[in-house]
Design a protein around this motif. Structure first.
Motif, PDB file in Angstrom:
ATOM      1  N   ASP A  55      -2.161 -13.677   5.679  1.00  0.00           N
ATOM      2  CA  ASP A  55      -1.354 -12.794   6.521  1.00  0.00           C
ATOM      3  C   ASP A  55      -0.501 -11.859   5.667  1.00  0.00           C
ATOM      4  N   ALA A  56       0.091 -12.408   4.608  1.00  0.00           N
ATOM      5  CA  ALA A  56       0.939 -11.597   3.732  1.00  0.00           C
ATOM      6  C   ALA A  56       0.109 -10.540   3.006  1.00  0.00           C
ATOM      7  N   VAL A  57      -1.073 -10.911   2.567  1.00  0.00           N
ATOM      8  CA  VAL A  57      -1.941  -9.963   1.871  1.00  0.00           C
ATOM      9  C   VAL A  57      -2.399  -8.853   2.820  1.00  0.00           C
ATOM     10  N   GLN A  58      -2.718  -9.220   4.058  1.00  0.00           N
ATOM     11  CA  GLN A  58      -3.121  -8.211   5.041  1.00  0.00           C
ATOM     12  C   GLN A  58      -1.978  -7.246   5.321  1.00  0.00           C
ATOM     13  N   GLU A  59      -0.757  -7.769   5.436  1.00  0.00           N
ATOM     14  CA  GLU A  59       0.406  -6.913   5.680  1.00  0.00           C
ATOM     15  C   GLU A  59       0.645  -5.986   4.482  1.00  0.00           C
ATOM     16  N   ALA A  60       0.442  -6.493   3.268  1.00  0.00           N
ATOM     17  CA  ALA A  60       0.599  -5.660   2.077  1.00  0.00           C
ATOM     18  C   ALA A  60      -0.410  -4.517   2.079  1.00  0.00           C
ATOM     19  N   MET A  62      -8.724   6.762   1.896  1.00  0.00           N
ATOM     20  CA  MET A  62      -8.792   5.406   2.441  1.00  0.00           C
ATOM     21  C   MET A  62      -9.791   4.548   1.674  1.00  0.00           C
ATOM     22  N   ASP A  63     -10.937   5.139   1.323  1.00  0.00           N
ATOM     23  CA  ASP A  63     -11.937   4.385   0.564  1.00  0.00           C
ATOM     24  C   ASP A  63     -11.368   3.949  -0.776  1.00  0.00           C
ATOM     25  N   ALA A  64     -10.565   4.834  -1.404  1.00  0.00           N
ATOM     26  CA  ALA A  64      -9.949   4.491  -2.684  1.00  0.00           C
ATOM     27  C   ALA A  64      -8.966   3.344  -2.511  1.00  0.00           C
ATOM     28  N   ASP A  65      -8.197   3.364  -1.399  1.00  0.00           N
ATOM     29  CA  ASP A  65      -7.262   2.279  -1.119  1.00  0.00           C
ATOM     30  C   ASP A  65      -7.999   0.956  -0.959  1.00  0.00           C
ATOM     31  N   VAL A  66      -9.097   0.993  -0.224  1.00  0.00           N
ATOM     32  CA  VAL A  66      -9.880  -0.222   0.000  1.00  0.00           C
ATOM     33  C   VAL A  66     -10.391  -0.769  -1.322  1.00  0.00           C
ATOM     34  N   GLU A  67     -10.885   0.115  -2.184  1.00  0.00           N
ATOM     35  CA  GLU A  67     -11.411  -0.314  -3.479  1.00  0.00           C
ATOM     36  C   GLU A  67     -10.315  -0.957  -4.333  1.00  0.00           C
ATOM     37  N   VAL A  68      -9.123  -0.330  -4.350  1.00  0.00           N
ATOM     38  CA  VAL A  68      -7.995  -0.876  -5.107  1.00  0.00           C
ATOM     39  C   VAL A  68      -7.598  -2.235  -4.551  1.00  0.00           C
ATOM     40  N   PHE A  69      -7.498  -2.310  -3.223  1.00  0.00           N
ATOM     41  CA  PHE A  69      -7.047  -3.537  -2.581  1.00  0.00           C
ATOM     42  C   PHE A  69      -8.022  -4.683  -2.836  1.00  0.00           C
ATOM     43  N   GLU A  70      -9.327  -4.420  -2.693  1.00  0.00           N
ATOM     44  CA  GLU A  70     -10.319  -5.463  -2.889  1.00  0.00           C
ATOM     45  C   GLU A  70     -10.322  -5.964  -4.328  1.00  0.00           C
ATOM     46  N   LEU A 122       0.336  -0.527   2.069  1.00  0.00           N
ATOM     47  CA  LEU A 122      -0.236   0.376   1.070  1.00  0.00           C
ATOM     48  C   LEU A 122      -0.935   1.543   1.757  1.00  0.00           C
ATOM     49  N   ALA A 123      -1.728   1.222   2.784  1.00  0.00           N
ATOM     50  CA  ALA A 123      -2.460   2.271   3.499  1.00  0.00           C
ATOM     51  C   ALA A 123      -1.524   3.217   4.232  1.00  0.00           C
ATOM     52  N   GLY A 124      -0.313   2.738   4.568  1.00  0.00           N
ATOM     53  CA  GLY A 124       0.627   3.555   5.332  1.00  0.00           C
ATOM     54  C   GLY A 124       1.537   4.422   4.481  1.00  0.00           C
ATOM     55  N   LEU A 125       1.434   4.323   3.159  1.00  0.00           N
ATOM     56  CA  LEU A 125       2.280   5.141   2.296  1.00  0.00           C
ATOM     57  C   LEU A 125       1.920   6.618   2.417  1.00  0.00           C
ATOM     58  N   ASP A 126       2.938   7.466   2.387  1.00  0.00           N
ATOM     59  CA  ASP A 126       2.640   8.899   2.401  1.00  0.00           C
ATOM     60  C   ASP A 126       2.121   9.313   1.028  1.00  0.00           C
ATOM     61  N   ASP A 127       1.552  10.510   0.956  1.00  0.00           N
ATOM     62  CA  ASP A 127       0.894  10.958  -0.275  1.00  0.00           C
ATOM     63  C   ASP A 127       1.854  11.013  -1.456  1.00  0.00           C
ATOM     64  N   ALA A 128       3.073  11.466  -1.209  1.00  0.00           N
ATOM     65  CA  ALA A 128       4.040  11.608  -2.299  1.00  0.00           C
ATOM     66  C   ALA A 128       4.407  10.243  -2.881  1.00  0.00           C
ATOM     67  N   THR A 129       4.644   9.257  -1.995  1.00  0.00           N
ATOM     68  CA  THR A 129       4.991   7.915  -2.460  1.00  0.00           C
ATOM     69  C   THR A 129       3.817   7.283  -3.197  1.00  0.00           C
ATOM     70  N   ARG A 130       2.634   7.463  -2.639  1.00  0.00           N
ATOM     71  CA  ARG A 130       1.434   6.884  -3.256  1.00  0.00           C
ATOM     72  C   ARG A 130       1.200   7.482  -4.642  1.00  0.00           C
ATOM     73  N   ALA A 131       1.418   8.775  -4.785  1.00  0.00           N
ATOM     74  CA  ALA A 131       1.223   9.442  -6.070  1.00  0.00           C
ATOM     75  C   ALA A 131       2.207   8.925  -7.117  1.00  0.00           C
ATOM     76  N   GLY A 132       3.354   8.436  -6.650  1.00  0.00           N
ATOM     77  CA  GLY A 132       4.375   7.944  -7.578  1.00  0.00           C
ATOM     78  C   GLY A 132       4.174   6.510  -8.015  1.00  0.00           C
TER      79      GLY A 132
END
Length: 297
Positions: A31-36, A1-9, A40-50
């Motif tokens: 609103d659109a950026v928050q939804e994005a 999650m911390d990595a996601d936050v860093e990427v997103f910011e 991103l945070a809701g992706l499963d590990d396999a999708t995120r790795a891809g």
């Protein structure tokens, strides 16, 4: 999650800029950026790795979400009273201002944003994503839900409309020159000097007021230096010195502008100023209270 936050910011300002250029609304962009981010945070590990390019993925998601918002806003804008202007981005000049990075993009200047209002939603999305961000048409087609050829056609038509409108470039006006020009403008108004006003107004100057009928303002775009001058003199005659009392210089969408307090039947407002060939070519006044809720204090 911390990595996601860093990427997103790292990409937040880029994504806000995209969302704002597509919708003309900072609230819709956020609103659109928050939804994005949630997606991103809701992706499963396999999708995120891809994911090969998280920035491109987030850009695509924000583009698709903003296209939906732009389409849903079309009906509301048909009912809008008078001209519609984008929500003004008023910044303080402080580097810590969260909008400081957003307004560095010349594409968010008010005159440039107004031109985008002439485009259809698909044209606007295609133009912003391709001409501003150089996204490939295959990716833009995915956002628009059309063929690659159709996406290319949308961008071509949008580019032609923007080129014909020819909004003045920020590079045409240096800050010191604009400041001196606005000083002459203010002095001419204070003297109710018609010839002096004509001297600082571009022959094709426009004055656009966005109020949605919620405050007293012209409901049609005023076109031509002579007509703009007459409107200013009429306001001076009606409201007297109160018309210019309390004007505060600010940056609006990265350019010089000013805040105006309430006077008479007119509420507070924000005006962005565009300059062409050393003269004022555009006054874009946002008076709709709903678009002024984020003004810096």
């Amino acid at each position: 999650m911390d990595a996601d936050v860093e990427v997103f910011e790292a990409h937040r300002a880029h994504l806000i800029r995209i969302g704002y250029r597509i919708t003309g609304s900072l609230a819709d962009a956020e609103d659109a950026v928050q939804e994005a981010w949630l997606r991103l945070a809701g992706l499963d590990d396999a999708t995120r790795a891809g994911l090969r390019d998280e920035r491109a993925w987030l850009t695509t998601v924000v583009g698709r979400l903003c296209l939906d918002r732009l389409r849903s806003a079309a009906a509301r804008r048909e009912r809008y009273v008078g001209p519609w202007l984008p929500e003004p981005l008023v910044t303080t000049g402080d580097t810590d201002d969260p909008l400081a990075t957003v307004v560095r993009d010349e594409g968010v200047r008010m005159a440039a944003m107004v031109v985008l209002e002439q485009l259809t939603p698909p044209q606007r999305v295609a133009f912003v994503l391709h001409d501003a961000l150089a996204l490939p048409f295959a990716q833009i087609a995915d956002v628009l839900g059309c063929s690659e050829a159709a996406a290319r056609q949308h961008a071509t038509r949008a580019r032609r409309i923007v080129a014909e409108a020819d909004p003045p470039s920020q590079a045409q006006a240096q800050t010191a020159e604009v400041g001196a020009l606005l000083t002459r403008f203010a002095e001419a108004i204070s003297r109710a000097d018609g010839p002096a006003l004509l001297a600082v107004l571009h022959p094709e100057a426009v004055w656009v007021n966005d109020s949605d009928g919620r405050t007293k303002a012209a409901r049609r775009t005023i076109v031509g230096a002579e007509k703009v001058m007459r409107l200013i003199l009429g306001l001076l005659e009606r409201y007297g010195p109160a018309f210019t009392k309390g004007w505060v210089p600010v940056e609006v969408n990265g350019e010089t502008g000013f805040l105006t307090p309430s006077y008479g039947e007119t509420g507070p407002g924000v005006t962005a100023v565009s300059v062409r060939d050393g003269r004022i070519s555009g006054l874009y006044s946002v008076l709709n209270p709903e678009k002024l809720e984020r003004l810096p204090t």
